[in-house]
Design a protein around this motif. Structure first.
Motif, PDB file in Angstrom:
ATOM      1  N   MET A  69       0.829  -1.210   0.000  1.00  0.00           N
ATOM      2  CA  MET A  69       0.000   0.000   0.000  1.00  0.00           C
ATOM      3  C   MET A  69       0.861   1.256   0.000  1.00  0.00           C
ATOM      4  O   MET A  69       0.553   2.223  -0.697  1.00  0.00           O
ATOM      5  N   ARG A  70       1.967   1.235   0.729  1.00  0.00           N
ATOM      6  CA  ARG A  70       2.885   2.380   0.728  1.00  0.00           C
ATOM      7  C   ARG A  70       3.512   2.548  -0.655  1.00  0.00           C
ATOM      8  O   ARG A  70       3.689   3.667  -1.133  1.00  0.00           O
ATOM      9  N   ALA A  71       3.855   1.429  -1.306  1.00  0.00           N
ATOM     10  CA  ALA A  71       4.421   1.483  -2.660  1.00  0.00           C
ATOM     11  C   ALA A  71       3.389   2.017  -3.649  1.00  0.00           C
ATOM     12  O   ALA A  71       3.712   2.819  -4.527  1.00  0.00           O
ATOM     13  N   LEU A  72       2.148   1.595  -3.504  1.00  0.00           N
ATOM     14  CA  LEU A  72       1.069   2.077  -4.372  1.00  0.00           C
ATOM     15  C   LEU A  72       0.846   3.578  -4.170  1.00  0.00           C
ATOM     16  O   LEU A  72       0.674   4.327  -5.147  1.00  0.00           O
ATOM     17  N   ASP A  73       0.889   4.040  -2.930  1.00  0.00           N
ATOM     18  CA  ASP A  73       0.777   5.473  -2.637  1.00  0.00           C
ATOM     19  C   ASP A  73       1.928   6.245  -3.292  1.00  0.00           C
ATOM     20  O   ASP A  73       1.713   7.317  -3.864  1.00  0.00           O
ATOM     21  N   HIS A  74       3.124   5.705  -3.184  1.00  0.00           N
ATOM     22  CA  HIS A  74       4.314   6.336  -3.765  1.00  0.00           C
ATOM     23  C   HIS A  74       4.159   6.450  -5.280  1.00  0.00           C
ATOM     24  O   HIS A  74       4.410   7.509  -5.867  1.00  0.00           O
ATOM     25  N   TYR A  75       3.708   5.374  -5.904  1.00  0.00           N
ATOM     26  CA  TYR A  75       3.505   5.353  -7.352  1.00  0.00           C
ATOM     27  C   TYR A  75       2.429   6.366  -7.760  1.00  0.00           C
ATOM     28  O   TYR A  75       2.611   7.136  -8.708  1.00  0.00           O
ATOM     29  N   ALA A  76       1.325   6.382  -7.038  1.00  0.00           N
ATOM     30  CA  ALA A  76       0.211   7.277  -7.365  1.00  0.00           C
ATOM     31  C   ALA A  76       0.630   8.735  -7.225  1.00  0.00           C
ATOM     32  O   ALA A  76       0.300   9.569  -8.080  1.00  0.00           O
ATOM     33  N   GLU A  77       1.356   9.053  -6.171  1.00  0.00           N
ATOM     34  CA  GLU A  77       1.788  10.441  -5.962  1.00  0.00           C
ATOM     35  C   GLU A  77       2.744  10.872  -7.065  1.00  0.00           C
ATOM     36  O   GLU A  77       2.620  11.968  -7.612  1.00  0.00           O
ATOM     37  N   ARG A  78       3.671  10.008  -7.397  1.00  0.00           N
ATOM     38  CA  ARG A  78       4.618  10.310  -8.474  1.00  0.00           C
ATOM     39  C   ARG A  78       3.868  10.503  -9.793  1.00  0.00           C
ATOM     40  O   ARG A  78       4.150  11.415 -10.557  1.00  0.00           O
ATOM     41  N   GLY A  79       2.889   9.642 -10.046  1.00  0.00           N
ATOM     42  CA  GLY A  79       2.127   9.700 -11.290  1.00  0.00           C
ATOM     43  C   GLY A  79       1.326  10.974 -11.438  1.00  0.00           C
ATOM     44  O   GLY A  79       1.315  11.596 -12.509  1.00  0.00           O
ATOM     45  N   ILE A  80       0.655  11.416 -10.384  1.00  0.00           N
ATOM     46  CA  ILE A  80      -0.173  12.625 -10.490  1.00  0.00           C
ATOM     47  C   ILE A  80       0.710  13.858 -10.665  1.00  0.00           C
ATOM     48  O   ILE A  80       0.367  14.779 -11.414  1.00  0.00           O
TER      49      ILE A  80
END
Length: 194
Positions: free
Chosen positions: A56-67
């Motif tokens: 979940m932390r990795a998914l948050d990291h990916y999502a933040e980077r993506g936006i």
């Protein structure tokens, strides 16, 4: 006195993100996470408590980077239709560069569906942020006369978001640049002002 952490937690999350991105949640063992992050099992579990929490932390990291990346990309482009063209081109270039790795969010939806409420909530939040960004681009394109004004901006945003996800899935199944560019051209034609 607590011992200081001897590693960069953000960097470890980024390396875990790459491991999950390459193999999926189920396909990434704890040993693979140890190898990817350079951490021992005890450090992973002491810091992140579980594989699920690290994911979940990795998914948050990916999502933040993506936006952040997509916001910058869409803000530096010109007219509304040029912004959507830039988004589709960026997506295709990224897929060609990374040889069909796809999108971690799209891959996660394919792997989990809606069976994990915590992961679904994160994906829903990420999707909402992207739809807000794309709706604004659609409205601006309608104002500058390059996007079809007969369509609702929210519908255009959903269509563009689905097109990006579709391009990612095409790449995962091995489609080449030409095929993805053909789909992007059709999508642009569908939303452009007539």
């Amino acid at each position: 006195m607590a011992r200081p952490k001897e590693f960069d937690e953000r960097a470890a999350i980024g390396r875990a993100m790459d491991a999950f991105w390459a193999r999926g949640y189920e396909g990434t063992s704890t040993q693979a996470l140890c190898e990817a992050t350079g951490l021992g099992r005890s450090s992973i579990y002491n810091t992140f408590t579980s594989k699920h929490e690290l994911f979940m932390r990795a998914l948050d990291h990916y999502a933040e980077r993506g936006i952040v990346l997509r916001t910058a990309l869409l803000e530096e482009s010109g007219t509304g239709v040029e912004r959507f063209r830039a988004l589709f081109s960026y997506t295709i270039d990224e897929e060609v560069t990374h040889h069909g790795r796809g999108c971690l969010v799209v891959n996660t939806v394919a792997e989990f569906g809606d069976r994990d409420p915590e992961i679904k909530a994160r994906i829903d939040a990420d999707t909402a942020r992207h739809l807000t960004l794309l709706s604004a681009c659609a409205r601006e394109g309608q104002l500058d006369g390059t996007i079809d004004s007969a369509r609702e901006p929210g519908d255009i945003a959903e269509f563009a978001h689905s097109t990006v996800a579709g391009l990612r899935l095409m790449s995962r199944r091995g489609a080449g640049r030409r095929a993805m560019e053909g789909v992007a051209d059709i999508a642009l034609h569908a939303i452009a002002a007539k």
